[in-house]
Motif scaffolding. Structure first.
Motif, mmCIF file in Angstrom:
data_model
loop_
_atom_site.group_PDB
_atom_site.id
_atom_site.type_symbol
_atom_site.label_atom_id
_atom_site.label_comp_id
_atom_site.label_asym_id
_atom_site.label_seq_id
_atom_site.Cartn_x
_atom_site.Cartn_y
_atom_site.Cartn_z
ATOM 1 N N GLN A 83 7.148 7.151 2.872
ATOM 2 C CA GLN A 83 7.490 5.509 3.184
ATOM 3 C C GLN A 83 7.502 5.105 4.363
ATOM 4 O OE1 GLN A 83 11.749 7.928 3.400
ATOM 5 N NE2 GLN A 83 12.408 7.170 1.169
ATOM 6 N N LYS A 84 7.144 5.196 5.294
ATOM 7 C CA LYS A 84 7.010 4.070 5.839
ATOM 8 C C LYS A 84 5.780 3.665 5.975
ATOM 9 C CE LYS A 84 7.963 7.806 10.036
ATOM 10 N NZ LYS A 84 7.890 8.868 11.078
ATOM 11 N N LEU A 85 4.541 4.837 4.622
ATOM 12 C CA LEU A 85 3.511 3.102 4.310
ATOM 13 C C LEU A 85 3.949 2.142 3.463
ATOM 14 C CD1 LEU A 85 1.074 6.825 3.828
ATOM 15 C CD2 LEU A 85 0.632 4.946 5.760
ATOM 16 N N GLU A 86 4.879 2.505 3.295
ATOM 17 C CA GLU A 86 5.118 1.510 1.704
ATOM 18 C C GLU A 86 5.500 0.526 2.473
ATOM 19 O OE1 GLU A 86 5.468 0.825 -1.772
ATOM 20 O OE2 GLU A 86 4.692 2.518 -2.094
ATOM 21 N N ALA A 87 6.534 0.654 4.119
ATOM 22 C CA ALA A 87 7.522 0.032 4.383
ATOM 23 C C ALA A 87 6.107 -1.031 5.347
ATOM 24 C CB ALA A 87 8.431 0.570 5.688
ATOM 25 N N LEU A 88 5.182 -0.630 5.912
ATOM 26 C CA LEU A 88 4.596 -1.150 6.899
ATOM 27 C C LEU A 88 3.187 -0.871 6.473
ATOM 28 C CD1 LEU A 88 3.977 -3.744 8.802
ATOM 29 C CD2 LEU A 88 4.769 -2.427 10.057
ATOM 30 N N PRO A 89 2.189 -0.736 5.224
ATOM 31 C CA PRO A 89 1.042 -0.456 5.078
ATOM 32 C C PRO A 89 0.190 -0.341 6.392
ATOM 33 C CG PRO A 89 1.398 -1.831 3.012
ATOM 34 C CD PRO A 89 2.383 -2.012 4.241
ATOM 35 N N PRO A 90 -1.275 -0.286 6.524
ATOM 36 C CA PRO A 90 -2.183 -0.162 7.444
ATOM 37 C C PRO A 90 -3.264 -1.331 7.310
ATOM 38 C CG PRO A 90 -2.081 2.332 6.431
ATOM 39 C CD PRO A 90 -1.447 1.773 5.803
ATOM 40 N N PRO A 91 -3.251 -2.060 8.545
ATOM 41 C CA PRO A 91 -3.800 -3.456 8.571
ATOM 42 C C PRO A 91 -4.721 -3.359 7.520
ATOM 43 C CG PRO A 91 -3.853 -3.321 10.203
ATOM 44 C CD PRO A 91 -3.450 -1.592 9.675
ATOM 45 N N GLY A 92 -4.726 -4.472 6.385
ATOM 46 C CA GLY A 92 -6.473 -4.629 5.108
ATOM 47 C C GLY A 92 -6.154 -3.213 3.654
ATOM 48 N N VAL A 93 -5.026 -2.898 3.795
ATOM 49 C CA VAL A 93 -4.347 -1.601 2.855
ATOM 50 C C VAL A 93 -3.379 -2.341 2.003
ATOM 51 C CG1 VAL A 93 -3.740 0.703 2.152
ATOM 52 C CG2 VAL A 93 -5.941 0.047 4.096
#
Ligand code: FES
Length: 454
Positions: free
Chosen positions: A275-285
């Motif tokens: 959910q954290k990855l979905e909320a704010l994906p890493p730069p460029g992803v």
């Protein structure tokens, strides 16, 4: 002037003699002992996709040809003709299966092998050395996420050994997708009248200067939301985790929780890793690429990526990377991914080379947006590094002063705070407000290399 090489860095007092930033003799030694022994960034394989493609770059004070051979392998050859020392390639880039010296016409393949010389029989009368001995000296090459590194230290540590513990963190940036990164356009290059170390040691994760030198980031227009969590106050960005390396590499990992909360309204404490990855994906992803990232990274690496991701840092001796979140006027966040090399061009001059990177799988519109904003912020005409590239020449000039060169750089903020409880990553890890540990480790490795006799 009587100063011994071993006294340039004082370990007990954590000081560095200023003359190290300007002295021509020290510079000459560095070309052998630092740039002759370490792995150096030369470019990205996407710059030379086809057989015969080549770029001309520098390894310290030596020009090299970085070329793709017919079998697809990348070779790095010394750009010096073995006949009379002419530079073989006098252009920046191109495509050829025959690198022909413009002086007398000796010719070489992209892999450095000698092909032949004009009128060989008439001119040499069979007295030519064996062809195998007339090829161009080859550097050892390593590809990392498609990034081309090379070293003259043929028997030395492998690239992975050179990265050491830092590789665990770098993999979260450079090895996170199946098809890897690519370069957007040719790298921008400009000359700065400064010693390479002024830029090199800053790249070892110096966060402290941001508060003063780049203060405008917290005050100007859209970027006034650059602070952690999208506020104008940059000081929360100074907190996090810094990773030092015995080989001088460095990372700044900055708390993402506040950013997620501020930008999405979600409470990170209640979110899973996914959910954290979905909320704010890493730069460029992009969100579509997240499955690749989750497949390629370990559970522990993912924990760092969603809580305290590496955003800036350096690869010793002269590389800076930045994987940063930039707030947009519409409330969204754009991730920028960059690499810089500070190529020495004499004791008081460096060439700043700036590559803008993107994931190959990213949509074209995203790549375009990343390129435009990178140029606006970080390139030749960019706003951020004009601050830095104004500072480094002043340091270099100061290091030339009769009195100034006897001054010292003082690394005051070095103290072990240790890793946060449960920190899953390896290395020399310290938490808290940004300090000098990473830059000090940079100098310790420089000192080790400069004083090593073999
Ligand atoms: Fe290159 Fe003579 S110097 S062919």
């Amino acid at each position: 002037d009587g100063t011994r090489l071993e006294d340039l860095v004082s370990v007990p007092t954590r000081e560095v003699q200023m003359r190290a930033l300007s002295d021509p003799e020290i510079y000459q030694l560095e070309m052998d002992r630092v740039f002759g022994r370490t792995w150096l960034l030369l470019g990205h394989e996407s710059e030379i996709p086809a057989s015969g493609d080549f770029i001309v770059r520098d390894m310290g004070s030596d020009s090299v040809i970085v070329a793709r051979a017919k079998d697809g392998a990348i070779h790095v050859s010394l750009n010096v003709c073995p006949h009379r020392g002419m530079r073989i390639s006098t252009v920046d880039a191109g495509n050829t299966q025959i690198h022909k010296c413009i002086y007398h016409g000796w010719a070489f393949r992209p892999n450095g092998e000698f092909i032949g010389a004009p009128v060989e029989k008439e001119c040499m009368h069979g007295r030519m050395m064996p062809k195998e001995e007339l090829g161009l000296p080859q550097a050892r090459v390593a590809l990392y996420g498609g990034i081309i590194f090379a070293t003259w230290d043929i028997e030395g540590p492998s690239f992975d050994e050179f990265l050491g513990d830092a590789k665990w963190y770098f993999d979260t940036l450079f090895e996170r997708s199946d098809n890897g990164l690519e370069v957007l356009g040719p790298p921008q290059r400009f000359i700065v009248r400064a010693n390479w170390k002024a830029a090199g040691e800053q790249s070892a994760a110096d966060g402290y200067h941001t508060l003063t030198l780049h203060r405008w980031l917290g005050e100007v227009g859209n970027y006034s939301k650059s602070g952690d969590g999208g506020s104008a106050d940059l000081s929360p960005e100074m907190y996090g985790v810094e990773v030092s390396s015995p080989h001088g590499h460095a990372l700044r990992c900055i708390d993402l929780g506040r950013k997620i909360k501020k930008l999405t309204g979600l409470d990170p404490a209640e979110l899973s890793v996914e959910q954290k990855l979905e909320a704010l994906p890493p730069p460029g992803v992009t969100r579509e690429m997240l499955p690749q990232l989750m497949k390629r990274l370990s559970k522990e690496q993912l924990e760092v990526v969603v809580s305290m991701p590496p955003q800036v840092g350096g690869i010793f001796p002269n590389v800076l990377f930045a994987f940063v979140y930039i707030p947009q006027a519409d409330g969204t966040v754009l991730g920028l991914t960059l690499l810089h090399a500070y190529v020495p061009k004499g004791p008081d001059q460096l060439e700043f080379v700036n590559w803008v990177l993107a994931e190959k799988d990213a949509p074209a519109e995203l790549k375009e947006k990343m390129l435009m904003q990178s140029i606006q912020l970080f390139g030749t005409s960019g706003m951020v590094e004009q601050d830095d590239s104004d500072t480094w020449p002043h340091m270099t000039l100061a290091a030339k002063g009769a009195r100034g060169r006897r001054s010292t750089l003082k690394y005051q903020a070095v103290y072990e705070t240790g890793a946060p409880k449960g920190w899953p990553g390896p290395g020399i890890v310290n938490e808290g407000f940004t300090k000098d540990d990473t830059q000090w480790h940079w100098w310790l490795y420089w000192n080790e290399l400069m004083n090593a006799r073999t």
